[in-house]
Design a protein around this motif. Structure first.
Motif, mmCIF file in Angstrom:
data_model
loop_
_atom_site.group_PDB
_atom_site.id
_atom_site.type_symbol
_atom_site.label_atom_id
_atom_site.label_comp_id
_atom_site.label_asym_id
_atom_site.label_seq_id
_atom_site.Cartn_x
_atom_site.Cartn_y
_atom_site.Cartn_z
ATOM 1 N N PRO A 45 0.886 -1.194 -0.040
ATOM 2 C CA PRO A 45 -0.011 -0.042 0.004
ATOM 3 C C PRO A 45 0.780 1.354 -0.091
ATOM 4 C CG PRO A 45 -0.945 -1.593 1.531
ATOM 5 C CD PRO A 45 0.138 -2.205 1.046
ATOM 6 N N LEU A 46 2.050 1.258 0.724
ATOM 7 C CA LEU A 46 2.910 2.613 0.624
ATOM 8 C C LEU A 46 3.351 2.940 -0.630
ATOM 9 C CD1 LEU A 46 4.983 2.075 4.042
ATOM 10 C CD2 LEU A 46 3.525 4.023 3.523
ATOM 11 N N ALA A 47 4.142 1.510 -1.261
ATOM 12 C CA ALA A 47 4.288 1.956 -2.713
ATOM 13 C C ALA A 47 3.298 2.506 -3.520
ATOM 14 C CB ALA A 47 4.894 0.711 -3.368
ATOM 15 N N MET A 48 2.047 1.804 -3.469
ATOM 16 C CA MET A 48 1.041 2.383 -4.382
ATOM 17 C C MET A 48 0.602 4.040 -3.917
ATOM 18 S SD MET A 48 -0.703 1.511 -6.898
ATOM 19 C CE MET A 48 -0.385 -0.255 -6.706
ATOM 20 N N LEU A 49 0.570 4.011 -2.643
ATOM 21 C CA LEU A 49 0.524 5.833 -2.328
ATOM 22 C C LEU A 49 1.543 6.775 -2.715
ATOM 23 C CD1 LEU A 49 -0.607 5.646 1.614
ATOM 24 C CD2 LEU A 49 -1.957 6.655 -0.459
ATOM 25 N N GLY A 50 2.723 6.093 -2.965
ATOM 26 C CA GLY A 50 3.869 6.847 -3.523
ATOM 27 C C GLY A 50 3.788 6.929 -5.049
ATOM 28 N N ILE A 51 3.238 6.137 -5.613
ATOM 29 C CA ILE A 51 2.660 6.252 -6.966
ATOM 30 C C ILE A 51 1.912 7.232 -7.271
ATOM 31 C CG2 ILE A 51 1.521 5.074 -9.104
ATOM 32 C CD1 ILE A 51 4.715 4.354 -8.943
ATOM 33 N N GLU A 52 0.528 7.610 -6.331
ATOM 34 C CA GLU A 52 -0.527 8.208 -6.414
ATOM 35 C C GLU A 52 0.216 9.657 -6.145
ATOM 36 O OE1 GLU A 52 -3.347 7.910 -7.425
ATOM 37 O OE2 GLU A 52 -3.871 6.031 -7.427
ATOM 38 N N PHE A 53 0.845 9.921 -5.023
ATOM 39 C CA PHE A 53 1.733 11.058 -4.607
ATOM 40 C C PHE A 53 2.485 11.613 -6.054
ATOM 41 C CE2 PHE A 53 1.680 9.583 0.021
ATOM 42 C CZ PHE A 53 0.370 10.244 -0.073
ATOM 43 N N GLY A 54 3.112 10.782 -6.558
ATOM 44 C CA GLY A 54 4.003 11.334 -7.577
ATOM 45 C C GLY A 54 3.424 11.586 -9.028
ATOM 46 N N TRP A 55 2.272 11.017 -9.264
ATOM 47 C CA TRP A 55 1.322 11.346 -10.325
ATOM 48 C C TRP A 55 0.676 12.484 -10.031
ATOM 49 C CZ3 TRP A 55 1.111 10.134 -15.086
ATOM 50 C CH2 TRP A 55 0.071 10.487 -15.938
ATOM 51 N N ILE A 56 0.132 12.749 -8.737
ATOM 52 C CA ILE A 56 -0.724 14.024 -8.639
ATOM 53 C C ILE A 56 0.643 15.101 -8.550
ATOM 54 C CG2 ILE A 56 -1.925 15.360 -7.092
ATOM 55 C CD1 ILE A 56 -2.939 12.653 -5.917
ATOM 56 N N PHE A 57 1.502 15.098 -8.121
ATOM 57 C CA PHE A 57 2.637 16.051 -7.857
ATOM 58 C C PHE A 57 2.872 16.316 -9.380
ATOM 59 C CE2 PHE A 57 7.416 16.670 -8.556
ATOM 60 C CZ PHE A 57 7.593 17.833 -7.542
ATOM 61 N N ALA A 58 3.137 15.283 -10.420
ATOM 62 C CA ALA A 58 3.781 15.419 -11.640
ATOM 63 C C ALA A 58 2.666 16.491 -12.370
ATOM 64 C CB ALA A 58 4.114 14.509 -12.406
ATOM 65 N N CYS A 59 1.345 16.161 -12.361
ATOM 66 C CA CYS A 59 0.318 16.751 -12.962
ATOM 67 C C CYS A 59 -0.069 17.994 -12.204
ATOM 68 C CB CYS A 59 -0.811 16.055 -13.056
ATOM 69 S SG CYS A 59 -0.430 14.394 -14.192
ATOM 70 N N THR A 60 -0.125 18.192 -11.183
ATOM 71 C CA THR A 60 -0.370 19.651 -10.250
ATOM 72 C C THR A 60 0.737 20.529 -10.364
ATOM 73 O OG1 THR A 60 -1.906 18.103 -8.930
ATOM 74 C CG2 THR A 60 -1.321 20.530 -8.130
ATOM 75 N N GLY A 61 1.872 19.940 -10.387
ATOM 76 C CA GLY A 61 3.056 20.899 -10.625
ATOM 77 C C GLY A 61 3.218 21.539 -11.797
ATOM 78 N N ARG A 62 2.635 21.125 -12.842
ATOM 79 C CA ARG A 62 2.632 21.694 -13.998
ATOM 80 C C ARG A 62 1.673 22.884 -14.307
ATOM 81 N NH1 ARG A 62 0.994 17.613 -16.671
ATOM 82 N NH2 ARG A 62 -0.945 18.583 -17.226
ATOM 83 N N GLN A 63 0.797 22.675 -13.348
ATOM 84 C CA GLN A 63 -0.467 23.793 -13.471
ATOM 85 C C GLN A 63 0.215 25.232 -13.321
ATOM 86 O OE1 GLN A 63 -3.499 22.957 -14.396
ATOM 87 N NE2 GLN A 63 -2.557 21.003 -14.512
ATOM 88 N N PRO A 64 -0.411 26.252 -13.869
ATOM 89 C CA PRO A 64 -1.677 26.410 -14.723
ATOM 90 C C PRO A 64 -1.607 26.000 -16.034
ATOM 91 C CG PRO A 64 -0.853 28.507 -14.405
ATOM 92 C CD PRO A 64 0.112 27.680 -13.953
ATOM 93 N N TRP A 65 -0.456 25.236 -16.550
ATOM 94 C CA TRP A 65 -0.202 24.854 -17.928
ATOM 95 C C TRP A 65 -0.884 23.409 -18.082
ATOM 96 C CZ3 TRP A 65 0.729 29.280 -20.342
ATOM 97 C CH2 TRP A 65 1.427 30.128 -19.390
ATOM 98 N N VAL A 66 -1.532 23.353 -19.565
ATOM 99 C CA VAL A 66 -1.761 22.141 -19.905
ATOM 100 C C VAL A 66 -0.603 21.517 -20.930
ATOM 101 C CG1 VAL A 66 -3.264 22.575 -22.137
ATOM 102 C CG2 VAL A 66 -3.329 20.447 -20.805
ATOM 103 N N LEU A 67 0.274 22.775 -21.666
ATOM 104 C CA LEU A 67 1.228 22.681 -22.410
ATOM 105 C C LEU A 67 2.039 23.826 -21.959
ATOM 106 C CD1 LEU A 67 -0.122 22.035 -25.980
ATOM 107 C CD2 LEU A 67 1.179 20.441 -24.797
#
Length: 445
Positions: free
Chosen positions: A365-387
């Protein structure tokens, strides 16, 4: 909640659900391959049983990964028409090639499952190798579109039109290699720890049943070895990711560390809360110069702070918490794998203490949480841009309404999928217990 935020929430929920199955779909085939190779080398039938049972599990997971991935593809077109207009003209290649990667995975999965007893040992290894190759290729190709969002290349927009398109330049954008590596390594890590979690639980449950306990202990040690290798590799790749952000998305790195002022010898902030008004990270433990070293392999590297960028273009500052959580999970998994493997192989202890076993159970479960944290960080950290620095997310979003209803319906569907997947797993393996396979193996000897 406005439509842009609803669209992001809907697509984010879809990807947050899908990524669980997609990650296991990449990580577990490598575990199957490892078990198959060990069986061929040692002739220990426990490894053959592991490979067969894990294959049944991955087949069930793929039954959810495929439709949830299809939903994500449809939502891209429905929710982000502005973005998809660019994708269709510039970077359609990953989607097109991914079809062949998926066919490769599906074809050899079918061969491995249905023709297992008729295949030679070398052909079994070849089949599961191609399954693993198709799985990781699919993940890398689809994630390349995300990499393109962060480093969009191979085109220009002039007067609202997409011109000077170079599909291969877009495909091999600056973020391709570091993103592809991180996706593959963390998926392999997560697949290993998912198996470790189950194996540790089964060891506690079947501690008085010698044959089952022995098989699960072998599965645990194999998982810890593979999980440890790929967690260390993920950490090295994470260092490369920090350097990539330093060069290509400096405001994302600054937000991840709550760095407001451009400086050399920039500190790494561990924990704490980013205070936007006072422009500091409260209650953090700071390691002087560590962020500069992380960004440029030298303590006097100048790291750009958020003050250099317009405030309306800052990423959400809560990504500092996501970044710390992701890194914290990774460090914990590295420690667990090193301690567990050393306990057995170096100290030569037969069993594990109960506290360590519960740590192994938590690792999946910790590894899966790490994946979720990383994915949200990657996408949210790009905001406010989609490109990045080309198209804002708000300009790409659909203008149609009723997204709240869609969000509710899809969320309910994902809950249904999760429950059904759990029930199918439970009843399948209840009807096909490990004890019966061990008995059949004894009869065949």
């Amino acid at each position: 909640m406005d439509d842009v935020l609803l669209a992001r929430a809907l697509f984010g929920t879809t990807m947050g659900f899908h990524i669980i199955f997609a990650t296991l779909g990449v990580g577990i085939p490598l575990m199957i391959l490892a078990a198959e190779v060990l069986y061929q080398r040692t002739k220990d039938t426990d490894y053959s049983i592991m490979a067969k049972r894990w294959t049944k599990a991955i087949a069930i997971l793929l039954g959810v990964a495929i439709p949830s991935g299809t939903i994500a593809g449809v939502q891209l077109s429905l929710l982000w028409p502005g973005f998809m207009e660019v994708v269709g003209k510039v970077i359609a290649l990953p989607f097109q090639i991914e079809i062949f990667a998926f066919l490769l995975e599906a074809l050899f999965m079918s061969i491995y499952v249905y023709a297992y007893d008729r295949l030679s040992s070398s052909m079994r290894i070849l089949s599961v190798s191609l399954v693993a190759l198709g799985a990781v290729a699919s993940a890398v190709l689809i994630t390349n579109v995300h990499a393109f969002e962060g480093t969009p290349t191979g085109f220009r927009i002039e007067n609202g039109d997409v011109v000077a398109v170079d599909p291969w330049a877009a495909f091999f954008n600056p973020g391709f290699y570091v993103t592809a590596g991180h996706v593959a390594l963390t998926a392999y890590m997560t697949g290993a720890f998912a198996i470790a979690s189950i194996a540790a639980f089964k060891m506690i449950r079947h501690r008085l049943q010698q044959k089952q306990f022995a098989l699960h202990q072998k599965a645990l040690l194999l998982s810890l070895a593979i999980g440890g290798i790929f967690s260390l590799a993920s950490a090295v790749n994470g260092h490369g990711n920090a350097q990539f952000l330093h060069r290509h998305q400096p405001e994302k790195l600054a937000a991840a560390e709550g760095l407001f002022v451009t400086q050399s010898h920039a500190p790494l902030a561990i924990g704490g809360i980013v205070d936007r008004e006072n422009k500091q990270v409260k209650y953090a433990i700071e390691l002087p110069g560590a962020l500069s070293f992380l960004a440029g392999n030298r303590f006097d590297e100048v790291v750009r702070g958020l003050n250099e960028f317009p405030e309306e273009n800052w990423p959400p500052l809560f990504i500092h918490l996501l970044f710390d959580s992701m890194v914290g999970v990774g460090i914990l998994l590295i420690l667990l794998s090193i301690i567990g493997f050393s306990w057995n192989k170096i100290l030569k202890r037969e069993g594990f203490p109960r506290w360590m076993m519960w740590g192994f159970i938590a690792s999946g479960p910790l590894a899966m949480l790490g994946i979720e944290f990383g994915w949200i960080f990657a996408c949210t950290g790009r905001q406010p841009w989609v490109l990045y620095h080309i198209m804002k997310t708000a300009d790409s979003a659909t203008k149609s309404g009723n997204l709240g209803i869609l969000f509710t319906l899809f969320f309910g569907m994902y809950v249904f999928f999760a429950v059904v997947t759990g029930l199918v797993m439970y009843f399948y393996f209840r009807r096909h217990p490990l004890s019966s396979e061990l008995e059949q193996d004894n009869l065949s000897i």
